[in-house]
Every structure is written in structure tokens, then in C-alpha cells.
Design a protein around this motif. Structure first.
Motif, mmCIF file in Angstrom:
data_model
loop_
_atom_site.group_PDB
_atom_site.id
_atom_site.type_symbol
_atom_site.label_atom_id
_atom_site.label_comp_id
_atom_site.label_asym_id
_atom_site.label_seq_id
_atom_site.Cartn_x
_atom_site.Cartn_y
_atom_site.Cartn_z
ATOM 1 N N ARG A 15 46.744 -16.179 63.073
ATOM 2 C CA ARG A 15 47.088 -17.468 62.485
ATOM 3 C C ARG A 15 46.792 -18.559 63.491
ATOM 4 N NH1 ARG A 15 52.620 -18.548 59.132
ATOM 5 N NH2 ARG A 15 51.804 -20.309 57.970
ATOM 6 N N ALA A 16 46.264 -19.677 62.999
ATOM 7 C CA ALA A 16 45.935 -20.794 63.888
ATOM 8 C C ALA A 16 46.206 -22.117 63.188
ATOM 9 C CB ALA A 16 44.469 -20.723 64.307
ATOM 10 N N TRP A 17 46.599 -23.080 63.983
ATOM 11 C CA TRP A 17 46.837 -24.444 63.522
ATOM 12 C C TRP A 17 45.709 -25.302 64.081
ATOM 13 C CZ3 TRP A 17 49.478 -27.289 60.260
ATOM 14 C CH2 TRP A 17 49.597 -28.664 60.485
ATOM 15 N N PHE A 18 45.103 -26.110 63.224
ATOM 16 C CA PHE A 18 43.991 -26.959 63.636
ATOM 17 C C PHE A 18 44.356 -28.419 63.411
ATOM 18 C CE2 PHE A 18 42.197 -22.901 62.443
ATOM 19 C CZ PHE A 18 41.276 -22.657 63.442
ATOM 20 N N ASP A 19 44.074 -29.248 64.404
ATOM 21 C CA ASP A 19 44.248 -30.697 64.320
ATOM 22 C C ASP A 19 42.898 -31.275 64.731
ATOM 23 O OD1 ASP A 19 44.957 -33.346 64.423
ATOM 24 O OD2 ASP A 19 46.662 -33.056 65.761
ATOM 25 N N ILE A 20 42.091 -31.665 63.739
ATOM 26 C CA ILE A 20 40.699 -32.017 63.969
ATOM 27 C C ILE A 20 40.516 -33.534 63.910
ATOM 28 C CG2 ILE A 20 38.335 -31.663 63.152
ATOM 29 C CD1 ILE A 20 39.826 -29.115 64.176
ATOM 30 N N ALA A 21 39.869 -34.088 64.918
ATOM 31 C CA ALA A 21 39.561 -35.517 64.938
ATOM 32 C C ALA A 21 38.564 -35.846 63.834
ATOM 33 C CB ALA A 21 38.981 -35.903 66.303
ATOM 34 N N SER A 22 38.739 -36.996 63.205
ATOM 35 C CA SER A 22 37.867 -37.407 62.102
ATOM 36 C C SER A 22 36.522 -37.887 62.633
ATOM 37 C CB SER A 22 38.534 -38.530 61.308
ATOM 38 O OG SER A 22 37.709 -38.903 60.236
ATOM 39 N N ASP A 23 35.457 -37.212 62.167
ATOM 40 C CA ASP A 23 34.102 -37.604 62.503
ATOM 41 C C ASP A 23 33.156 -37.055 61.436
ATOM 42 O OD1 ASP A 23 31.600 -38.173 63.491
ATOM 43 O OD2 ASP A 23 32.022 -37.462 65.530
ATOM 44 N N PRO A 24 32.836 -37.863 60.394
ATOM 45 C CA PRO A 24 31.984 -37.377 59.300
ATOM 46 C C PRO A 24 30.632 -36.840 59.757
ATOM 47 C CG PRO A 24 32.965 -39.487 58.727
ATOM 48 C CD PRO A 24 33.282 -39.226 60.183
ATOM 49 N N ALA A 25 30.152 -37.288 60.910
ATOM 50 C CA ALA A 25 28.866 -36.804 61.400
ATOM 51 C C ALA A 25 28.975 -35.408 62.015
ATOM 52 C CB ALA A 25 28.305 -37.778 62.436
ATOM 53 N N LYS A 26 30.194 -34.985 62.315
ATOM 54 C CA LYS A 26 30.409 -33.685 62.947
ATOM 55 C C LYS A 26 31.497 -32.911 62.213
ATOM 56 C CE LYS A 26 29.400 -35.381 67.589
ATOM 57 N NZ LYS A 26 29.971 -35.601 68.908
ATOM 58 N N PRO A 27 31.192 -32.369 61.042
ATOM 59 C CA PRO A 27 32.219 -31.584 60.346
ATOM 60 C C PRO A 27 32.557 -30.327 61.139
ATOM 61 C CG PRO A 27 30.129 -31.417 59.205
ATOM 62 C CD PRO A 27 29.942 -32.423 60.304
ATOM 63 N N PHE A 28 33.811 -29.933 61.080
ATOM 64 C CA PHE A 28 34.301 -28.744 61.767
ATOM 65 C C PHE A 28 34.409 -27.617 60.754
ATOM 66 C CE2 PHE A 28 37.917 -26.097 63.153
ATOM 67 C CZ PHE A 28 37.466 -25.708 64.395
ATOM 68 N N THR A 29 33.975 -26.410 61.129
ATOM 69 C CA THR A 29 33.969 -25.278 60.220
ATOM 70 C C THR A 29 34.685 -24.095 60.850
ATOM 71 O OG1 THR A 29 31.855 -25.992 59.316
ATOM 72 C CG2 THR A 29 32.481 -23.718 58.906
ATOM 73 N N VAL A 30 35.526 -23.439 60.049
ATOM 74 C CA VAL A 30 36.186 -22.203 60.454
ATOM 75 C C VAL A 30 35.705 -21.115 59.503
ATOM 76 C CG1 VAL A 30 38.383 -20.976 60.691
ATOM 77 C CG2 VAL A 30 38.245 -23.413 61.262
ATOM 78 N N ILE A 31 35.323 -19.971 60.055
ATOM 79 C CA ILE A 31 34.943 -18.826 59.235
ATOM 80 C C ILE A 31 35.954 -17.721 59.513
ATOM 81 C CG2 ILE A 31 33.195 -17.054 58.802
ATOM 82 C CD1 ILE A 31 31.092 -19.177 59.637
#
Length: 183
Positions: A15-31
């Protein structure tokens, strides 16, 4: 995990908690297994259990879809704050459910809260915090729905609560606790 990473993050079980900074040019992906989660700035929880992957959004918006190779398929769902979804390991995504986003990361503080949760899911999560594992005597018990809160350092309260409020009995054998229907 706080990041603005652009490469996919492969997540093994856990289990992981993610807090991702907003940047539409750099989407973050988890698989996680056969599920891909893509975000552009949000707070969310991913729980990769042995049987499925659960995604809960506390803030922002995420897209959850099955994988086709390493690419995200188009038949996914969009989740907003207060929504969660469970994805089976075969890629099937279940219905969107509502939850209280304030509870999304309580597990990080040592508190586990369950509202109308399947007993099999509760046991699987609580077992992460126990040396002496809880085992259900039969699969049908896993569908029982329960509501309770338990601290991760006091998981015995789950067992005493089940015995006091449900038609269940708790049997202890070396290295395991068996939950079975009351006789």
C-alpha cells in the motif's frame, strides 16, 4: 511519496500514499499488476493486494484503466475526490464507490476504519500488522460485511469485536488464529 516523476512507477504488492505536484506536462503514472493509474496533481492511495488493486482519491482527479501491454486502455474510469474503485487482477474494473476522503490515509497514522467492508478484505489488511495471521475457516465467511475501527498496534480488538458482535468464534492454534462460525 511526493514527486513530479514522469516515468511510470511499478508497484509491487503493498500500500502506498501518493501526493503528486500538479504539472499537466508531466503526468505521473503508477502501474500495479494489470492496472494503470495516471494523475496530474492529486492525493491518492493505491492498495495492491494479492487479489486486486484498490485506488482511493482524496484530492484531485485520477484515471484508472486496465493495461494493454504497457499502454493504458481507453475503457477505464475517472475518479474524483471521495471516490474509489477496485480493479481485479484480470483487468476488470469494479463500480465506483464513495468514501470519506478524510479517511483515505488514516492507515498511515495507525488507524484502520471499515464501513460495510467484506471480512476477507479486513482480514487481509489487518494481517499486514500481525505476526500471528488470521485465517477464515471457509470462503463464505469472507463475504460477511462488518463495520469497525481498529488500531494497527491493537489488532486483537478486531478478534474480540468479531466474537462479541458477529456469529463467529475465534480459535487459536500455533502461529494462526482461525475465525469460524459459532457452533
Amino acid at each position: 511519496l511526493s514527486t513530479n516523476q514522469t516515468l511510470p512507477a511499478d508497484m509491487a504488492q503493498g500500500r502506498a500514499w501518493f501526493d503528486i505536484a500538479s504539472d499537466p506536462a508531466k503526468p505521473f503514472t503508477v502501474i500495479a499488476a494489470t492496472t494503470q493509474i495516471r494523475v496530474i496533481g492529486t492525493q491518492f492511495d493505491v492498495d495492491h493486494a494479492p487479489e486486486d488493486v484498490s485506488v482511493s482519491v482524496a484530492k484531485g482527479i485520477v484515471r484508472v484503466a486496465p493495461l494493454a501491454g504497457r499502454a493504458m486502455r481507453n475503457d477505464g474510469v475517472r475518479l474524483a475526490a471521495g471516490q474509489r474503485v477496485v480493479s481485479a487482477l484480470d483487468g476488470r474494473i469494479g463500480p465506483i464507490e464513495r468514501f470519506d476522503p478524510a479517511n483515505a490515509a488514516l492507515w498511515r497514522t495507525g488507524l484502520l476504519i471499515y464501513r460495510d467492508a467484506r471480512l476477507r478484505d479486513v482480514v487481509a489488511e489487518v494481517n499486514r500488522y500481525r505476526a500471528e495471521k488470521i485465517v477464515l475457516a471457509n470462503q463464505s465467511l469472507g463475504d460477511m460485511r462488518i463495520t469497525m475501527a481498529v488500531r494497527t498496534d491493537q489488532t486483537e480488538t478486531l478478534l474480540s469485536g468479531l466474537e462479541a458482535t458477529a456469529p463467529l468464534q475465534i480459535d487459536r492454534i500455533p502461529s494462526r488464529v482461525i475465525v469460524r462460525p459459532k457452533r
